[in-house]
Design a protein around this motif. Sequence first.
Motif, mmCIF file in Angstrom:
data_model
loop_
_atom_site.group_PDB
_atom_site.id
_atom_site.type_symbol
_atom_site.label_atom_id
_atom_site.label_comp_id
_atom_site.label_asym_id
_atom_site.label_seq_id
_atom_site.Cartn_x
_atom_site.Cartn_y
_atom_site.Cartn_z
ATOM 1 N N ILE A 138 47.192 58.636 -23.357
ATOM 2 C CA ILE A 138 47.683 57.528 -24.124
ATOM 3 C C ILE A 138 49.205 57.382 -23.255
ATOM 4 C CG2 ILE A 138 48.295 55.885 -25.546
ATOM 5 C CD1 ILE A 138 45.781 56.729 -26.850
ATOM 6 N N GLY A 139 49.518 56.299 -23.040
ATOM 7 C CA GLY A 139 51.176 55.905 -22.527
ATOM 8 C C GLY A 139 51.481 54.883 -23.793
ATOM 9 N N ILE A 140 52.710 55.764 -24.296
ATOM 10 C CA ILE A 140 53.226 54.715 -25.957
ATOM 11 C C ILE A 140 54.220 54.850 -25.498
ATOM 12 C CG2 ILE A 140 54.091 54.792 -27.990
ATOM 13 C CD1 ILE A 140 51.861 56.833 -28.144
ATOM 14 N N THR A 141 55.276 53.869 -25.846
ATOM 15 C CA THR A 141 56.207 52.780 -25.404
ATOM 16 C C THR A 141 57.136 52.371 -27.048
ATOM 17 O OG1 THR A 141 55.836 51.662 -23.113
ATOM 18 C CG2 THR A 141 57.711 50.988 -24.636
ATOM 19 N N GLY A 171 65.845 54.831 -30.577
ATOM 20 C CA GLY A 171 66.077 56.341 -31.956
ATOM 21 C C GLY A 171 64.283 55.738 -32.553
ATOM 22 N N ASP A 172 63.567 55.834 -32.410
ATOM 23 C CA ASP A 172 62.212 55.821 -33.523
ATOM 24 C C ASP A 172 60.925 57.125 -33.158
ATOM 25 O OD1 ASP A 172 62.395 53.250 -33.984
ATOM 26 O OD2 ASP A 172 61.516 51.875 -32.781
ATOM 27 N N TYR A 173 61.716 57.674 -31.968
ATOM 28 C CA TYR A 173 61.210 58.786 -31.486
ATOM 29 C C TYR A 173 60.936 59.649 -32.814
ATOM 30 C CZ TYR A 173 60.326 62.730 -29.072
ATOM 31 O OH TYR A 173 60.014 64.070 -28.587
ATOM 32 N N GLY A 213 59.875 57.327 -17.693
ATOM 33 C CA GLY A 213 59.761 57.036 -16.582
ATOM 34 C C GLY A 213 59.050 55.245 -17.540
ATOM 35 N N PRO A 214 57.893 54.804 -17.850
ATOM 36 C CA PRO A 214 57.145 53.328 -17.761
ATOM 37 C C PRO A 214 57.139 53.658 -19.464
ATOM 38 C CG PRO A 214 55.714 54.329 -16.453
ATOM 39 C CD PRO A 214 56.495 55.136 -16.853
ATOM 40 N N TYR A 215 56.730 55.174 -19.913
ATOM 41 C CA TYR A 215 57.007 55.235 -21.046
ATOM 42 C C TYR A 215 57.120 56.420 -21.975
ATOM 43 C CZ TYR A 215 52.211 54.276 -19.111
ATOM 44 O OH TYR A 215 51.641 53.790 -18.284
ATOM 45 N N ASN A 216 57.810 56.165 -23.293
ATOM 46 C CA ASN A 216 58.682 57.786 -24.277
ATOM 47 C C ASN A 216 58.196 58.970 -24.348
ATOM 48 O OD1 ASN A 216 59.442 54.229 -25.467
ATOM 49 N ND2 ASN A 216 61.185 55.457 -24.482
ATOM 50 N N VAL A 217 57.598 58.280 -25.286
ATOM 51 C CA VAL A 217 55.920 59.347 -24.969
ATOM 52 C C VAL A 217 54.440 59.265 -24.094
ATOM 53 C CG1 VAL A 217 54.394 60.309 -27.141
ATOM 54 C CG2 VAL A 217 57.278 59.451 -27.901
ATOM 55 N N PHE A 218 53.731 60.596 -24.220
ATOM 56 C CA PHE A 218 52.323 60.007 -23.000
ATOM 57 C C PHE A 218 52.391 61.331 -24.500
ATOM 58 C CE2 PHE A 218 49.618 61.252 -19.447
ATOM 59 C CZ PHE A 218 49.874 59.609 -19.201
ATOM 60 N N VAL A 223 55.727 52.015 -32.864
ATOM 61 C CA VAL A 223 54.883 51.594 -31.654
ATOM 62 C C VAL A 223 54.716 50.045 -30.939
ATOM 63 C CG1 VAL A 223 52.642 51.830 -30.239
ATOM 64 C CG2 VAL A 223 53.879 53.636 -31.554
ATOM 65 N N GLN A 224 55.058 49.569 -29.515
ATOM 66 C CA GLN A 224 55.699 48.757 -29.407
ATOM 67 C C GLN A 224 54.243 48.691 -28.851
ATOM 68 O OE1 GLN A 224 58.931 47.909 -27.667
ATOM 69 N NE2 GLN A 224 58.147 46.661 -25.311
ATOM 70 N N SER A 225 53.752 49.518 -27.225
ATOM 71 C CA SER A 225 52.885 48.965 -26.421
ATOM 72 C C SER A 225 52.731 50.783 -26.873
ATOM 73 C CB SER A 225 53.154 48.181 -25.797
ATOM 74 O OG SER A 225 54.163 48.822 -24.479
ATOM 75 N N THR A 226 50.712 50.051 -25.933
ATOM 76 C CA THR A 226 50.249 51.853 -25.920
ATOM 77 C C THR A 226 49.396 51.074 -23.760
ATOM 78 O OG1 THR A 226 48.175 50.803 -26.856
ATOM 79 C CG2 THR A 226 49.969 52.031 -27.677
ATOM 80 N N GLU A 227 49.053 51.931 -23.210
ATOM 81 C CA GLU A 227 47.964 52.180 -22.440
ATOM 82 C C GLU A 227 46.987 53.003 -21.745
ATOM 83 O OE1 GLU A 227 48.406 51.108 -17.518
ATOM 84 O OE2 GLU A 227 50.196 51.348 -18.360
ATOM 85 N N THR A 228 45.965 53.304 -22.096
ATOM 86 C CA THR A 228 45.323 54.251 -22.383
ATOM 87 C C THR A 228 44.143 54.998 -20.659
ATOM 88 O OG1 THR A 228 44.669 53.554 -24.500
ATOM 89 C CG2 THR A 228 43.340 55.236 -23.760
ATOM 90 N N LEU A 229 44.645 55.469 -20.915
ATOM 91 C CA LEU A 229 43.380 55.892 -19.362
ATOM 92 C C LEU A 229 42.591 57.114 -19.884
ATOM 93 C CD1 LEU A 229 46.873 56.866 -17.552
ATOM 94 C CD2 LEU A 229 45.775 55.066 -17.034
ATOM 95 N N ILE A 230 41.363 57.063 -20.031
ATOM 96 C CA ILE A 230 40.612 57.261 -20.070
ATOM 97 C C ILE A 230 40.096 58.821 -18.528
ATOM 98 C CG2 ILE A 230 37.958 57.285 -20.268
ATOM 99 C CD1 ILE A 230 37.736 55.006 -22.190
#
Length: 156
Positions: free
Chosen positions: A76-79, A84-86, A107-112, A137-144
């Motif tokens: 899961i890529g997390i934006t 400062g929220d890290y 890249g596109p995510y702050n946390v993976f 967390v603003q948004s997520t992208e999930t890769l299975i």
Amino acid sequence: MKNTSGNYQIDSLDRSILNTLINDARTAYSEIAKKLRVSPATIHVRVEKMRKAGIIASTELKVNAKQLGYDVCCFIGITLRHAGDYPKAIAKLEALEEVIEAYYTTGPYNVFIKIMTPSINDLQHVLINRIQSIDEVQSTETLISLQQPIQRQIQP
């Protein structure tokens, strides 16, 4: 080749010891010594030196997650809302037992993160109710992950 602290050089014997232990960390020092034609004491001394130098970070037991019923692996890529929220986000993610790895990335995510769940329904629950509900967390992208055809340690 030096380790990152620069105070210990590994040689071919150290590499052979590391490769043997990477393949099976339970291998007895006497067995390694016999294979490499040195004394068990030499193996012990070398392993301890590599531990002290930080080359050997730990000895771990590897569990087969699928055998324990964890059939779904995903990334899961997390934006985050703000850079400062890290720290707060990582603390909250660390509290989730399903999160087994986390990386601070460019890249596109702050946390993976990598998570394991027993089922897609469990993944949906964790994603919606536990990860996306984190205030930072603003948004997520999930890769299975469908399979893991390559899994190895770095070669010494």
